[in-house]
Design an enzyme around this catalytic site. Structure first.
Site, PDB file in Angstrom:
ATOM      1  N   SER A 187       0.797  -1.233   0.000  1.00  0.00           N
ATOM      2  CA  SER A 187       0.000   0.000   0.000  1.00  0.00           C
ATOM      3  C   SER A 187       0.826   1.277   0.000  1.00  0.00           C
ATOM      4  O   SER A 187       0.364   2.302  -0.465  1.00  0.00           O
ATOM      5  CB  SER A 187      -0.952  -0.001   1.187  1.00  0.00           C
ATOM      6  OG  SER A 187      -0.231  -0.157   2.389  1.00  0.00           O
ATOM      7  N   HIS A 215      -5.525  -3.994  -1.707  1.00  0.00           N
ATOM      8  CA  HIS A 215      -5.356  -2.930  -2.710  1.00  0.00           C
ATOM      9  C   HIS A 215      -5.374  -3.482  -4.135  1.00  0.00           C
ATOM     10  O   HIS A 215      -5.045  -2.750  -5.076  1.00  0.00           O
ATOM     11  CB  HIS A 215      -4.037  -2.176  -2.468  1.00  0.00           C
ATOM     12  CG  HIS A 215      -4.113  -1.283  -1.278  1.00  0.00           C
ATOM     13  ND1 HIS A 215      -4.636   0.002  -1.324  1.00  0.00           N
ATOM     14  CD2 HIS A 215      -3.766  -1.491   0.010  1.00  0.00           C
ATOM     15  CE1 HIS A 215      -4.590   0.533  -0.114  1.00  0.00           C
ATOM     16  NE2 HIS A 215      -4.065  -0.346   0.707  1.00  0.00           N
ATOM     17  N   LYS A 246     -12.423  -0.714   0.456  1.00  0.00           N
ATOM     18  CA  LYS A 246     -11.676   0.096  -0.515  1.00  0.00           C
ATOM     19  C   LYS A 246     -12.449   0.061  -1.848  1.00  0.00           C
ATOM     20  O   LYS A 246     -13.473   0.708  -1.968  1.00  0.00           O
ATOM     21  CB  LYS A 246     -10.244  -0.420  -0.634  1.00  0.00           C
ATOM     22  CG  LYS A 246      -9.493  -0.400   0.705  1.00  0.00           C
ATOM     23  CD  LYS A 246      -8.022  -0.697   0.543  1.00  0.00           C
ATOM     24  CE  LYS A 246      -7.338  -1.003   1.869  1.00  0.00           C
ATOM     25  NZ  LYS A 246      -7.334   0.070   2.848  1.00  0.00           N
TER      26      LYS A 246
HETATM   27  C1  LIG Z   1      -3.011  -4.312   2.748  1.00  0.00           C
HETATM   28  C2  LIG Z   1      -4.105  -4.019   3.741  1.00  0.00           C
HETATM   29  N1  LIG Z   1      -4.614  -5.027   4.458  1.00  0.00           N
HETATM   30  C3  LIG Z   1      -5.588  -4.824   5.353  1.00  0.00           C
HETATM   31  C4  LIG Z   1      -6.106  -3.562   5.578  1.00  0.00           C
HETATM   32  C5  LIG Z   1      -7.182  -3.374   6.608  1.00  0.00           C
HETATM   33  O1  LIG Z   1      -8.408  -3.324   5.956  1.00  0.00           O
HETATM   34  P1  LIG Z   1      -9.719  -2.928   6.774  1.00  0.00           P
HETATM   35  O2  LIG Z   1      -9.864  -1.466   6.679  1.00  0.00           O
HETATM   36  O3  LIG Z   1     -10.810  -3.694   6.082  1.00  0.00           O
HETATM   37  O4  LIG Z   1      -9.513  -3.419   8.167  1.00  0.00           O
HETATM   38  C6  LIG Z   1      -5.618  -2.480   4.848  1.00  0.00           C
HETATM   39  C7  LIG Z   1      -6.157  -1.119   5.096  1.00  0.00           C
HETATM   40  O5  LIG Z   1      -5.521  -0.122   5.013  1.00  0.00           O
HETATM   41  C8  LIG Z   1      -4.578  -2.711   3.900  1.00  0.00           C
HETATM   42  O6  LIG Z   1      -4.063  -1.691   3.197  1.00  0.00           O
END
Ligand SMILES: Cc1ncc(COP(=O)(O)O)c(C=O)c1O
Length: 399
Positions: A187, A215, A246
């Site tokens: 990310s 992502h 997202k």
């Molecule tokens: C790679 C990744 N995994 C997990 C998450 C967490 O997602 P959630 O907002 O559904 O908890 C994010 C959120 O920023 C993320 O970028």
């Protein structure tokens, strides 16, 4: 007791402000969209959202949430196995599995919870989990928790370093289960995991591969099915975790997609399932509508790709050096945290919302602004944002 404790936190917060790393919350007073209304600022072009397909606010997604509220009410008022679960959860889970190409899926209230559930539930004392150094915080914390709960071994391999990963797998050959975890798209960098090589190494070393596609879902692959589709490998990843917060409607929620046994085992034993409420039906229905919308509108994914290419090309033409890549995450490294925050503040004053990230979110000296492109951005939105980025970049001596 409370008074000195509270005072100490206050002093630390003052330190954050002094060091220029204090995060202020910016309030939107309109739906998340390419242009949103920000309290105290007015209309801003949003280049700081994971609303990659622009689905947060499409009428079908909003209407599905409203209809679910009327049909199911606000929620069941307890966890799924105690109070029952809504039929919309089953439909959503079938849709997520269909989208990413697995036999089954299980929803969670966040991908954070999904990432916490996987190692902590599926591993035991004789197992090991090996994680990419740049994996998301939820994977890191999920693994820390797994280590504390199950006494499994843990290891970290250098980012995308296949030799290091192989060495760690060889060293772990006596473990009952070897689990390898990677982000599909990282990310903060926008880099795509080397999935074909990772899958190959995992096969050779008899390891279970887990990919967090938060992502990548809705973003990568011709029809948005994620990292596996990008590489022509749908059905070849053992366990996929992803978010519904997202590209898939942007509300909240996450899921684990895998075999029927993995999902059933998590249903039986994952602590975030057993001790926490299900996704609200409104959110489940909006996410389901988002998956269906994506299935019916693959052209949105193509639009996202075109917008990304245009934005990256224009940034390069203006003299910026974004981290090379092909995902809609477009970071520009600026060095010191204060510089990234200053650029972000000046852009906001120009009506463009881009977040600056510094240490400890990214390594020391690699502070950056991170632009995120959406399929919903018009050419006009992108051009106006690019013009502001150019103006501020020149003012700060970046270009
Ligand atoms: C790679 C990744 N995994 C997990 C998450 C967490 O997602 P959630 O907002 O559904 O908890 C994010 C959120 O920023 C993320 O970028």
């Amino acid at each position: 007791m409370m008074q000195p404790f509270d005072a100490r936190l206050g002093a630390e917060l003052a330190g954050f402000r002094r060091d220029g790393v204090y995060k202020r919350l910016l309030y939107l007073d309109s739906p998340q969209a390419p242009r949103a209304r920000m309290e105290g600022i007015g209309e801003v072009i949003v280049l700081s959202s994971n609303n990659y397909l622009g689905l947060c606010n499409v009428p079908e997604v909003v209407a599905a949430g409203k209809a679910a509220l009327d049909r199911f009410g606000a929620g069941t008022a307890s966890v799924r196995f105690i109070c029952g679960t809504f039929t919309v959860h089953r439909l959503l889970e079938q849709a997520c599995a269909r989208l990413v190409g697995t036999a089954a899926s299980l929803s969670f209230v966040s991908c954070w919870n999904a990432n916490e559930a996987v190692p902590g539930t599926l591993l035991g004392e004789n197992d090991i989990v090996i994680s990419d150094q740049l994996n998301h915080a939820s994977i890191i914390d999920g693994i820390r928790l797994a280590k504390a709960i199950t006494k499994c071994q843990t290891a970290v391999y250098r980012h995308a370093d296949l030799t290091d990963l192989t060495e760690k797998l060889v060293a772990a050959k006596d473990r009952r289960v070897r689990m390898v975890v990677t982000d599909g798209v990282f990310s903060m960098e926008g880099a795509i995991a080397k999935l074909p090589e990772l899958a190959d190494i995992c096969r050779k070393h008899d390891a279970v591969l887990v990919v967090d596609d938060s992502h990548a879902t809705g973003v990568l692959g011709k029809t948005g099915r994620g990292t596996a589709e990008h590489f022509g490998m749908v059905g070849e990843v053992d366990i996929i975790t992803s978010t519904l917060g997202k590209a898939l409607g942007g509300a909240a929620g996450g899921f684990v997609a895998s075999s029927a046994n993995v999902c059933d085992y998590l249903t039986q034993r994952a602590r975030p399932q057993l001790f926490s409420n299900a996704l609200p039906p409104t959110v489940a229905a909006s996410a389901l509508a988002s998956v269906e919308y994506l299935e019916q509108h693959p052209e949105r994914v193509e639009q996202l790709r075109q917008n990304t290419r245009y934005f990256r090309d224009q940034l390069l033409a203006s003299g910026f050096k974004p981290i090379p890549g092909e995902t809609p995450i477009v970071p520009v490294i600026l060095g010191e945290t204060a510089k990234a925050i200053e650029m972000s503040n000046q852009l906001l004053a120009e009506g463009v919302f881009v977040t600056g990230f510094g240490y400890p979110v990214v390594p020391q000296g690699q502070a950056r602004i991170r632009c995120q492109v959406s399929a919903a951005h018009s050419r006009d939105d992108l051009d106006q944002a690019l013009s502001a980025i150019r103006t501020v970049g020149q003012r700060l001596g970046i270009v």
